[in-house]
Design a protein around this motif. Structure first.
Motif, PDB file in Angstrom:
ATOM      1  N   ALA A 142       1.093  -1.052   0.247  1.00  0.00           N
ATOM      2  CA  ALA A 142      -0.474   0.277  -0.067  1.00  0.00           C
ATOM      3  C   ALA A 142       0.838   1.756  -0.201  1.00  0.00           C
ATOM      4  O   ALA A 142       1.044   2.028   0.860  1.00  0.00           O
ATOM      5  CB  ALA A 142      -1.054   0.176   1.348  1.00  0.00           C
ATOM      6  N   PRO A 143       1.747   1.576  -0.737  1.00  0.00           N
ATOM      7  CA  PRO A 143       2.626   2.649  -1.706  1.00  0.00           C
ATOM      8  C   PRO A 143       1.698   3.926  -1.182  1.00  0.00           C
ATOM      9  O   PRO A 143       2.655   4.848  -0.331  1.00  0.00           O
ATOM     10  CB  PRO A 143       2.854   3.009  -2.529  1.00  0.00           C
ATOM     11  N   GLN A 144       0.429   3.832  -0.555  1.00  0.00           N
ATOM     12  CA  GLN A 144      -0.290   6.052  -0.720  1.00  0.00           C
ATOM     13  C   GLN A 144      -0.603   5.738   1.349  1.00  0.00           C
ATOM     14  O   GLN A 144      -1.108   6.301   1.418  1.00  0.00           O
ATOM     15  CB  GLN A 144      -1.469   5.991  -1.398  1.00  0.00           C
ATOM     16  N   GLY A 145      -0.150   4.340   1.964  1.00  0.00           N
ATOM     17  CA  GLY A 145      -0.630   3.934   2.783  1.00  0.00           C
ATOM     18  C   GLY A 145      -2.026   3.041   3.868  1.00  0.00           C
ATOM     19  O   GLY A 145      -2.862   3.740   3.151  1.00  0.00           O
TER      20      GLY A 145
ATOM     21  N   GLU B 287      -6.042   0.920   2.059  1.00  0.00           N
ATOM     22  CA  GLU B 287      -5.176   2.135   1.269  1.00  0.00           C
ATOM     23  C   GLU B 287      -6.414   3.007   0.400  1.00  0.00           C
ATOM     24  O   GLU B 287      -7.363   2.472  -0.292  1.00  0.00           O
ATOM     25  CB  GLU B 287      -4.795   1.553   0.078  1.00  0.00           C
ATOM     26  N   THR B 288      -6.359   4.761  -0.051  1.00  0.00           N
ATOM     27  CA  THR B 288      -6.607   5.252  -0.521  1.00  0.00           C
ATOM     28  C   THR B 288      -6.389   5.381  -2.192  1.00  0.00           C
ATOM     29  O   THR B 288      -4.833   5.643  -1.581  1.00  0.00           O
ATOM     30  CB  THR B 288      -7.667   6.117  -0.182  1.00  0.00           C
ATOM     31  N   LYS B 289      -6.379   6.111  -2.755  1.00  0.00           N
ATOM     32  CA  LYS B 289      -6.088   7.049  -4.294  1.00  0.00           C
ATOM     33  C   LYS B 289      -5.165   8.235  -3.644  1.00  0.00           C
ATOM     34  O   LYS B 289      -4.404   8.453  -4.282  1.00  0.00           O
ATOM     35  CB  LYS B 289      -6.820   7.864  -5.650  1.00  0.00           C
ATOM     36  N   HIS B 290      -5.749   8.480  -2.539  1.00  0.00           N
ATOM     37  CA  HIS B 290      -4.855  10.124  -1.850  1.00  0.00           C
ATOM     38  C   HIS B 290      -3.516   9.096  -0.837  1.00  0.00           C
ATOM     39  O   HIS B 290      -3.560   8.509  -0.709  1.00  0.00           O
ATOM     40  CB  HIS B 290      -5.972  11.017  -1.099  1.00  0.00           C
ATOM     41  N   THR B 291      -2.423  10.223  -0.725  1.00  0.00           N
ATOM     42  CA  THR B 291      -1.840   9.976  -0.143  1.00  0.00           C
ATOM     43  C   THR B 291      -1.420  10.230   1.803  1.00  0.00           C
ATOM     44  O   THR B 291      -1.701  11.168   2.041  1.00  0.00           O
ATOM     45  CB  THR B 291      -0.146  10.450  -0.146  1.00  0.00           C
TER      46      THR B 291
ATOM     47  N   TYR C  44      -4.908  12.902   4.475  1.00  0.00           N
ATOM     48  CA  TYR C  44      -4.289  12.748   3.286  1.00  0.00           C
ATOM     49  C   TYR C  44      -4.618  13.841   2.441  1.00  0.00           C
ATOM     50  O   TYR C  44      -4.691  15.357   2.841  1.00  0.00           O
ATOM     51  CB  TYR C  44      -5.475  12.207   2.512  1.00  0.00           C
ATOM     52  N   ILE C  45      -3.295  14.404   1.319  1.00  0.00           N
ATOM     53  CA  ILE C  45      -2.860  15.346   1.052  1.00  0.00           C
ATOM     54  C   ILE C  45      -4.469  14.678  -0.828  1.00  0.00           C
ATOM     55  O   ILE C  45      -3.662  13.925  -1.715  1.00  0.00           O
ATOM     56  CB  ILE C  45      -1.584  14.971   0.195  1.00  0.00           C
ATOM     57  N   GLU C  46      -4.272  15.769  -1.337  1.00  0.00           N
ATOM     58  CA  GLU C  46      -5.212  16.002  -2.239  1.00  0.00           C
ATOM     59  C   GLU C  46      -5.074  16.813  -3.026  1.00  0.00           C
ATOM     60  O   GLU C  46      -5.247  18.371  -3.265  1.00  0.00           O
ATOM     61  CB  GLU C  46      -6.483  15.376  -2.302  1.00  0.00           C
TER      62      GLU C  46
ATOM     63  N   TYR D 155      -7.205  17.122   3.681  1.00  0.00           N
ATOM     64  CA  TYR D 155      -8.099  16.973   4.317  1.00  0.00           C
ATOM     65  C   TYR D 155      -8.260  16.024   5.652  1.00  0.00           C
ATOM     66  O   TYR D 155      -7.198  14.726   5.650  1.00  0.00           O
ATOM     67  CB  TYR D 155      -8.625  16.399   3.577  1.00  0.00           C
ATOM     68  N   VAL D 156      -8.869  16.110   6.034  1.00  0.00           N
ATOM     69  CA  VAL D 156      -8.470  14.954   7.937  1.00  0.00           C
ATOM     70  C   VAL D 156      -9.704  13.951   7.254  1.00  0.00           C
ATOM     71  O   VAL D 156     -11.088  14.564   7.696  1.00  0.00           O
ATOM     72  CB  VAL D 156      -8.775  15.032   9.154  1.00  0.00           C
ATOM     73  N   ALA D 157      -9.881  12.303   7.219  1.00  0.00           N
ATOM     74  CA  ALA D 157     -10.944  11.393   7.557  1.00  0.00           C
ATOM     75  C   ALA D 157     -10.873  11.125   9.192  1.00  0.00           C
ATOM     76  O   ALA D 157     -10.009  10.805   9.369  1.00  0.00           O
ATOM     77  CB  ALA D 157     -10.133  10.225   6.614  1.00  0.00           C
ATOM     78  N   VAL D 158     -11.754  10.846   9.490  1.00  0.00           N
ATOM     79  CA  VAL D 158     -12.358  10.900  10.974  1.00  0.00           C
ATOM     80  C   VAL D 158     -13.213   9.224  10.709  1.00  0.00           C
ATOM     81  O   VAL D 158     -14.455   9.318  10.012  1.00  0.00           O
ATOM     82  CB  VAL D 158     -13.071  11.562  11.423  1.00  0.00           C
ATOM     83  N   HIS D 159     -12.524   8.449  11.808  1.00  0.00           N
ATOM     84  CA  HIS D 159     -13.234   6.390  11.707  1.00  0.00           C
ATOM     85  C   HIS D 159     -13.287   6.720  12.696  1.00  0.00           C
ATOM     86  O   HIS D 159     -11.847   6.672  13.694  1.00  0.00           O
ATOM     87  CB  HIS D 159     -11.996   6.425  10.985  1.00  0.00           C
ATOM     88  N   ASP D 160     -13.896   6.088  12.677  1.00  0.00           N
ATOM     89  CA  ASP D 160     -14.065   5.486  14.448  1.00  0.00           C
ATOM     90  C   ASP D 160     -13.116   3.788  13.939  1.00  0.00           C
ATOM     91  O   ASP D 160     -12.530   3.989  13.640  1.00  0.00           O
ATOM     92  CB  ASP D 160     -15.936   4.596  14.689  1.00  0.00           C
ATOM     93  N   MET D 161     -13.145   3.297  15.485  1.00  0.00           N
ATOM     94  CA  MET D 161     -12.324   2.090  15.605  1.00  0.00           C
ATOM     95  C   MET D 161     -12.900   1.030  15.051  1.00  0.00           C
ATOM     96  O   MET D 161     -11.846   0.064  14.939  1.00  0.00           O
ATOM     97  CB  MET D 161     -12.474   1.687  17.255  1.00  0.00           C
ATOM     98  N   SER D 162     -14.182   1.061  14.164  1.00  0.00           N
ATOM     99  CA  SER D 162     -13.970  -0.319  13.610  1.00  0.00           C
ATOM    100  C   SER D 162     -13.278   0.134  11.706  1.00  0.00           C
ATOM    101  O   SER D 162     -13.302  -1.046  11.542  1.00  0.00           O
ATOM    102  CB  SER D 162     -15.952  -0.250  13.069  1.00  0.00           C
ATOM    103  N   GLY D 163     -13.099   0.935  12.079  1.00  0.00           N
ATOM    104  CA  GLY D 163     -12.953   1.556  10.336  1.00  0.00           C
ATOM    105  C   GLY D 163     -13.351   2.273   9.563  1.00  0.00           C
ATOM    106  O   GLY D 163     -13.345   3.117   8.659  1.00  0.00           O
ATOM    107  N   ALA D 164     -14.703   2.170   9.946  1.00  0.00           N
ATOM    108  CA  ALA D 164     -15.914   3.199   8.989  1.00  0.00           C
ATOM    109  C   ALA D 164     -15.368   5.087   8.943  1.00  0.00           C
ATOM    110  O   ALA D 164     -15.245   5.006  10.407  1.00  0.00           O
ATOM    111  CB  ALA D 164     -17.042   2.783   9.821  1.00  0.00           C
ATOM    112  N   ARG D 165     -15.880   5.227   8.168  1.00  0.00           N
ATOM    113  CA  ARG D 165     -15.587   7.019   7.733  1.00  0.00           C
ATOM    114  C   ARG D 165     -16.851   7.485   8.841  1.00  0.00           C
ATOM    115  O   ARG D 165     -17.821   7.154   7.912  1.00  0.00           O
ATOM    116  CB  ARG D 165     -15.677   7.409   6.623  1.00  0.00           C
ATOM    117  N   VAL D 166     -16.864   8.344  10.403  1.00  0.00           N
ATOM    118  CA  VAL D 166     -17.805   9.107  10.161  1.00  0.00           C
ATOM    119  C   VAL D 166     -17.729  10.911  10.619  1.00  0.00           C
ATOM    120  O   VAL D 166     -18.604  11.232  10.459  1.00  0.00           O
ATOM    121  CB  VAL D 166     -17.351   8.920  12.382  1.00  0.00           C
TER     122      VAL D 166
END
Length: 204
Positions: free
Chosen positions: A101-104, A122-126, A141-143, A148-159
């Motif tokens: 996952a080179p983008q992390g 991994e997403t398309k953004h770094t 992430y950098i776009e 921008y900042v993605a906020v996720h809960d402990m299950s991994g879902a973006r909230v």
């Protein structure tokens, strides 16, 4: 890496961990509330590393030699990619990983089962910065040269997603598991630097 007991002489501090080569760097991180510790070892400044995990169970400091001689919890053993701790939750560790996952991405390691699982793929953004605060993952992430900042809960879902209305870079979002707010800085070319507060419950 040395272990120091408060109230004792520094000359009495025992060595608890030493990399195989003197030119390598070892970096410890302690998650005291979760009873876990990681030691990342780096060969060079390019960030690629390996990580050892140690469980700090009750009385762990009574036999330091035995505890740190156990290298069975070894991750990223071949120094093939960047892999570092983000935080700990319910006796499990969260890591940033570039493995395949080179983008992390964010993965979870369970010391009880020695299993790794992807939490945020991994997403398309770094993915450039990661923080665990208030049982939320704040992932920057950098776009298009903007963050921008993605906020996720402990299950991994973006909230939630935190994004400014103007091109900018954000950083911060640090705190403890019990905290219900966090703070971050915003920098832009045409605006003064500002510090913002984020309420985890209200997402504002």
């Amino acid at each position: 890496i040395y272990y120091h007991r408060l109230g004792t002489k520094q000359s009495d501090d025992p060595v608890i961990f030493k990399p195989e080569k003197d030119t390598w760097i070892a970096s410890p991180t302690v998650f005291a509330e979760q009873g876990l510790m990681t030691i990342a070892t780096y060969k060079s400044s390019d960030g690629r590393n390996r990580v050892h995990v140690f469980k700090l169970d009750a009385g762990w400091d009574k036999n330091l030699a035995k505890l740190f001689a156990d290298r069975s919890h070894e991750l990223s053993a071949e120094f093939g990619y960047r892999f570092w701790p983000v935080g700990a939750h319910k006796r499990k560790l969260l890591f940033f990983s570039e493995q395949s996952a080179p983008q992390g991405k964010i993965v979870r390691y369970d010391p009880a089962t020695k299993q790794l699982a992807v939490v945020v793929p991994e997403t398309k953004h770094t993915l450039v910065e990661q923080e665990l605060t208030g049982e939320r993952l704040f992932l920057e992430y950098i776009e298009d040269v903007k963050s921008y900042v993605a906020v996720h809960d402990m299950s991994g879902a973006r909230v939630d997603t935190i994004k400014m209305s103007f091109p900018s870079n954000m950083w911060g979002f640090g705190g403890r598991e019990k905290h219900r707010e966090t703070f971050f800085g915003v920098e832009a070319f045409d605006k003064p630097y500002g510090i913002y507060r984020y309420d985890i419950a209200t997402k504002k």
